[in-house]
Write a protein that holds these residues in place. Structure first.
Motif, PDB file in Angstrom:
ATOM      1  N   GLN A 275       0.834  -1.198   0.000  1.00 12.58           N
ATOM      2  CA  GLN A 275       0.000   0.000   0.000  1.00 12.58           C
ATOM      3  C   GLN A 275       0.873   1.253   0.000  1.00 12.58           C
ATOM      4  O   GLN A 275       0.604   2.204  -0.749  1.00 12.58           O
ATOM      5  CB  GLN A 275      -0.924   0.001   1.215  1.00 12.58           C
ATOM      6  CG  GLN A 275      -1.876   1.181   1.229  1.00 12.58           C
ATOM      7  CD  GLN A 275      -2.861   1.106   2.385  1.00 12.58           C
ATOM      8  OE1 GLN A 275      -2.735   0.284   3.284  1.00 12.58           O
ATOM      9  NE2 GLN A 275      -3.846   1.968   2.351  1.00 12.58           N
ATOM     10  N   ASN A 276       1.916   1.252   0.796  1.00 16.11           N
ATOM     11  CA  ASN A 276       2.812   2.406   0.838  1.00 16.11           C
ATOM     12  C   ASN A 276       3.549   2.597  -0.486  1.00 16.11           C
ATOM     13  O   ASN A 276       3.780   3.735  -0.916  1.00 16.11           O
ATOM     14  CB  ASN A 276       3.816   2.266   1.990  1.00 16.11           C
ATOM     15  CG  ASN A 276       3.175   2.428   3.336  1.00 16.11           C
ATOM     16  OD1 ASN A 276       2.106   3.023   3.474  1.00 16.11           O
ATOM     17  ND2 ASN A 276       3.803   1.884   4.362  1.00 16.11           N
ATOM     18  N   ALA A 277       3.905   1.499  -1.129  1.00 18.68           N
ATOM     19  CA  ALA A 277       4.571   1.590  -2.432  1.00 18.68           C
ATOM     20  C   ALA A 277       3.644   2.236  -3.461  1.00 18.68           C
ATOM     21  O   ALA A 277       4.055   3.136  -4.203  1.00 18.68           O
ATOM     22  CB  ALA A 277       5.013   0.210  -2.901  1.00 18.68           C
ATOM     23  N   PHE A 278       2.396   1.782  -3.502  1.00 10.37           N
ATOM     24  CA  PHE A 278       1.441   2.387  -4.434  1.00 10.37           C
ATOM     25  C   PHE A 278       1.196   3.856  -4.085  1.00 10.37           C
ATOM     26  O   PHE A 278       1.148   4.705  -4.978  1.00 10.37           O
ATOM     27  CB  PHE A 278       0.112   1.622  -4.457  1.00 10.37           C
ATOM     28  CG  PHE A 278       0.144   0.385  -5.304  1.00 10.37           C
ATOM     29  CD1 PHE A 278       0.470   0.430  -6.638  1.00 10.37           C
ATOM     30  CD2 PHE A 278      -0.180  -0.849  -4.749  1.00 10.37           C
ATOM     31  CE1 PHE A 278       0.507  -0.708  -7.421  1.00 10.37           C
ATOM     32  CE2 PHE A 278      -0.162  -1.994  -5.518  1.00 10.37           C
ATOM     33  CZ  PHE A 278       0.193  -1.927  -6.856  1.00 10.37           C
ATOM     34  N   ALA A 279       1.064   4.147  -2.816  1.00 11.65           N
ATOM     35  CA  ALA A 279       0.845   5.548  -2.400  1.00 11.65           C
ATOM     36  C   ALA A 279       2.001   6.430  -2.853  1.00 11.65           C
ATOM     37  O   ALA A 279       1.789   7.555  -3.330  1.00 11.65           O
ATOM     38  CB  ALA A 279       0.668   5.636  -0.886  1.00 11.65           C
TER      39      ALA A 279
END
Length: 70
Positions: A59-63
């Motif tokens: 999720q952090n990577a996509f964000a």
């Protein structure tokens, strides 16, 4: 790695799709996430050895990608 874990080859490296994501095209963003989330989660789970933490990593990577595309 199983077939389900591998990146969707039809979307991998698609410059037009990435440009659409960067232009905040909602449908392109959904396709991008669907094409890459599975294999990214599989890799993250192998590294961090915890499903909840791996989901946070993805999720952090996509964000980060979407924030840089704004």
């Amino acid at each position: 790695m199983t077939i389900a874990d591998e990146p969707d080859k039809s979307r991998h490296g698609d410059d037009g799709e990435l440009r659409a994501v960067r232009a905040n095209d909602r449908a392109a963003t959904e396709r991008f996430v669907r094409a890459h989330a599975g294999w990214m989660l599989a890799v993250a789970q192998r590294i961090v050895k915890d499903t909840d933490h791996a989901e946070d990593v993805v999720q952090n990577a996509f964000a980060s990608v979407f924030k840089k595309s704004e």
